[in-house]
Design an enzyme around this catalytic site. Structure first.
Site, PDB file in Angstrom:
ATOM      1  N   GLU A   1     -20.083 119.278  -7.115  1.00 42.99           N
ATOM      2  CA  GLU A   1     -19.681 119.269  -8.526  1.00 42.99           C
ATOM      3  C   GLU A   1     -18.456 118.392  -8.744  1.00 42.99           C
ATOM      4  O   GLU A   1     -18.419 117.540  -9.644  1.00 42.99           O
ATOM      5  CB  GLU A   1     -19.391 120.694  -8.996  1.00 42.99           C
ATOM      6  CG  GLU A   1     -19.012 120.803 -10.461  1.00 42.99           C
ATOM      7  CD  GLU A   1     -20.206 120.510 -11.353  1.00 42.99           C
ATOM      8  OE1 GLU A   1     -20.182 119.463 -12.028  1.00 42.99           O
ATOM      9  OE2 GLU A   1     -21.167 121.299 -11.348  1.00 42.99           O
TER      10      GLU A   1
ATOM     11  N   ASP B   1     -18.337 114.884 -10.953  1.00 43.33           N
ATOM     12  CA  ASP B   1     -17.480 114.758 -12.130  1.00 43.33           C
ATOM     13  C   ASP B   1     -16.503 113.595 -12.000  1.00 43.33           C
ATOM     14  O   ASP B   1     -16.341 112.791 -12.927  1.00 43.33           O
ATOM     15  CB  ASP B   1     -16.696 116.059 -12.354  1.00 43.33           C
ATOM     16  CG  ASP B   1     -17.592 117.219 -12.745  1.00 43.33           C
ATOM     17  OD1 ASP B   1     -18.764 116.979 -13.055  1.00 43.33           O
ATOM     18  OD2 ASP B   1     -17.107 118.362 -12.736  1.00 43.33           O
TER      19      ASP B   1
ATOM     20  N   SER C   1     -23.856 119.377 -15.984  1.00 42.01           N
ATOM     21  CA  SER C   1     -22.580 119.045 -15.367  1.00 42.01           C
ATOM     22  C   SER C   1     -22.464 117.548 -15.117  1.00 42.01           C
ATOM     23  O   SER C   1     -21.367 117.049 -14.852  1.00 42.01           O
ATOM     24  CB  SER C   1     -22.399 119.803 -14.051  1.00 42.01           C
ATOM     25  OG  SER C   1     -23.505 119.576 -13.198  1.00 42.01           O
TER      26      SER C   1
ATOM     27  N   ASP D   1     -30.450 119.155 -33.084  1.00 41.24           N
ATOM     28  CA  ASP D   1     -31.297 120.226 -32.559  1.00 41.24           C
ATOM     29  C   ASP D   1     -30.548 120.932 -31.440  1.00 41.24           C
ATOM     30  O   ASP D   1     -29.617 120.373 -30.849  1.00 41.24           O
ATOM     31  CB  ASP D   1     -32.633 119.684 -32.060  1.00 41.24           C
ATOM     32  CG  ASP D   1     -32.479 118.606 -30.989  1.00 41.24           C
ATOM     33  OD1 ASP D   1     -32.050 118.938 -29.879  1.00 41.24           O
ATOM     34  OD2 ASP D   1     -32.762 117.433 -31.282  1.00 41.24           O
TER      35      ASP D   1
END
Length: 611
Positions: free
Chosen positions: A301, A305, A518, A584
């Protein structure tokens, strides 16, 4: 700095007898039903240390909120006139009476000023205490609660009380009734053989025609692997050079021992952004956060990022916030502290800083219904403070479609957590009005990716800035669609979207493919940071809280976002919502067209024809 000394019974006894407030009548402050999916086991050990966070009311918060919307309204005369740290703190400070009465109560339990820490505005009081004292103070009993599916555990109670005379002076106390399972949002992680994969699409394959892209096309390989070049082409940002010297910064938050590895970053730069080689980022450690640079400890992660956010925005200075306090803990290895609210720890730190990155991305969340409403609203107020100071906050919208974020649909808990066990769509949080939620797309031309989290909050009402766009969507639903499964009057998410799968990153020295919203959050954040760079270079203030601007631009200049009209986000045994024309609850108003957005935000917004 926080300080805490373990108990000296004789000294404390002297204080207790001197201040009788501890013996006054108590009133239940908060009560929740036993949470679904958790089992209460043994009483919490009496000497287990927990960190009580006591929130004092913010009587002027409505004034802060008014300021926030005024400085974020692109048609307003105050647009961009963000508040200073001191101005924000003056608007959230508690009344002196609240501070005094809470101090009295704490002192009656032997907790004096040297045992406490406070937020800069004094609206939070934090103290570390053993369970035995917390139970005495709150007239409750703590137990170890175990999450049935994962085996993780927390020390919690389902009700607590405070002295009656403090009811108007204490807003909430945690950790008490919060049973959240804070986690990163990553739906897929695959290690691929790069050479084998590269053969799937011929090198001479014609580019994909995308009228809104840079040059009107995107390389065909981007339907197989997403790189920095793919995103710059797709979102019409090729050729823009960010400044390293105009004061612009971008921040990434990291939790759960997710370490951003700098060796992997150099491999990524060599592969995708060679002009950035030998550049790096600053790491800030918060609440015992760590910066483990052992290659085997690199976080998927954190690497995702940082590599894409910093790769998109080079040479903009980047900051990685590594925040400690991993929740939940294992019951057989009770730790010396039980800090299970890392958002709060991060907010404590950043709100105390004079200077902050103008753009910050987060790819972590809880399930909305596991967070007490009082605490969710209080964290929301913290995000509003950052917005008022000119910070744009992006959060990924979740990876469970309309479900609770579990990757396996069979594990999704699509039921209310209020004792009724009614079937309900479940959102991830924070889904507050003051942050920008980013959903996901895949492939080129773009379609909604199936796991893109979206829906409607059961806690926060729909803000005015999205009323028109969301109402139009609701009008397209057949009468009775998903009746009772969602709150049609709630804050709707996501606001925007970006690519969210097949991202090529480097992890522990190897190229891997990864996906999830993510990936979408740092991607959209990178585009926002480039917009901020363009504004700052022209002497304009940063964009700050984005949502009023996003929905205004969408209403008046829709081509600034690429409308996604194909796809849906299944969950909870349903097909979920459909992507459709306009906003939406799968892809929001769409993905960004940087070129169009830059032209808008670098001009006087009040004098653009048609806008």
């Amino acid at each position: 700095m926080r300080s805490f000394s373990l108990w000296v019974p004789i000294a404390f006894a002297a204080v207790v007898f001197a201040v009788p407030a501890k013996d006054c009548a108590h009133k239940v402050k908060e009560r929740v039903p036993p949470p679904r999916g958790w089992t209460k086991s043994a009483p919490a050990p009496a000497d287990h240390i927990i960190e009580l966070r006591i929130a004092l009311p913010q009587p002027k918060f409505s004034e802060l909120e008014q300021h926030l919307y005024e400085v974020s309204d692109p048609f307003g005369t105050r647009y961009g006139q963000h508040l200073s740290k001191e101005e924000v703190e003056s608007l959230i400070a508690p009344e002196p009476e609240s501070i005094h009465l809470v101090n009295e109560w704490l002192a009656s339990h032997g907790l004096i000023e040297e045992n406490l820490s406070r937020s800069p505005a004094k609206d939070w009081v934090i103290v570390k205490v053993p369970v035995s004292l917390a139970e005495e103070m709150l007239k409750t009993e703590y137990h170890v609660w175990t999450h049935d599916a994962s085996g993780d555990a927390v020390v919690r109670t389902t009700a607590y009380s405070i002295p009656e005379h403090l009811d108007d002076h204490v807003e909430l106390i945690q950790p008490t009734t919060s049973f959240s399972r804070f986690r990163n949002l990553k739906t897929s992680f695959r290690i691929n053989d790069a050479q084998e994969k590269s053969a799937l699409i011929p090198a001479d394959a014609p580019p994909i025609s995308v009228p809104s892209a840079s040059g009107g096309h995107v390389d065909a390989s981007c339907n197989q692997t997403i790189t920095i070049t793919c995103l710059l082409e797709l979102y019409n940002a090729v050729g823009f050079k960010a400044s390293a010297h105009n004061g612009n910064q971008i921040g990434i938050t990291g939790y759960l021992e997710q370490f951003a590895n700098k060796h992997d970053l150099q491999l990524f730069y060599a592969d995708q952004r060679p002009d950035a080689l030998n550049s790096s980022f600053k790491t800030i450690l918060i609440n015992g956060g760590e910066n483990n640079q052992t290659l085997s400890e690199a976080g998927a992660e954190a690497n995702l990022d940082t590599q894409f956010a910093y790769g998109l925005t080079f040479p903009t200075p980047g900051t990685f916030f590594s925040t400690g306090g991993r929740p939940p803990f294992k019951p057989d290895t009770l730790t010396p502290s039980d800090t299970n609210e890392p958002y709060s720890e991060w907010l404590d730190f950043v709100l105390a800083q004079k200077t902050l990155p103008q753009t910050i991305s987060t790819s972590y969340a809880d399930d909305e219904q596991t967070v007490p409403v009082s605490f969710a609203k209080r964290v929301c107020n913290g995000f509003a403070q950052l917005g008022a100071r000119g910070v744009s906050l992006m959060f990924s919208s979740g990876d469970g479609g309309v479900g609770d974020g579990e990757e396996d649909p069979a594990l999704q808990q699509c039921f209310t957590n209020d004792g009724r066990n009614v079937t309900r769509f479940v959102l991830s949080v924070p889904r507050v009005p003051f942050v920008t939620a980013v959903g996901g797309t895949i492939h080129i031309p773009e379609t909604a990716v199936f796991f893109s989290g979206g829906g409607f909050s059961d806690v926060f009402p729909r803000p005015a800035y999205q009323e028109l766009a969301v109402s139009k969507f609701l009008d397209t639903l057949a009468p009775g669609t998903y009746k009772g499964l969602f709150n049609p009057n709630g804050r709707a998410i996501p606001d925007v979207a970006a690519q969210a799968d097949l991202f090529r990153i480097f992890l522990s020295g190897r190229p891997v493919s990864i996906g999830g919203t993510s990936a979408a959050a740092p991607t959209f954040s990178g585009i926002v940071s480039l917009l901020n760079s363009a504004r700052l270079s022209k002497g304009l203030p940063p964009l700050g809280f984005l949502n009023p601007l996003i929905y205004t631009i969408h209403a008046l200049e829709a081509s600034a976002f690429n409308d996604i009209t194909v796809g849906n986000n299944p969950g909870c045994g349903t097909p979920g919502f459909n992507a459709t024309k306009g906003w939406d609850p799968v892809t929001g108003v769409g993905t960004p067209n940087f070129g169009k957005l830059k032209d808008i935000v670098t001009l006087d917004l009040l004098h653009i024809p048609g806008l």
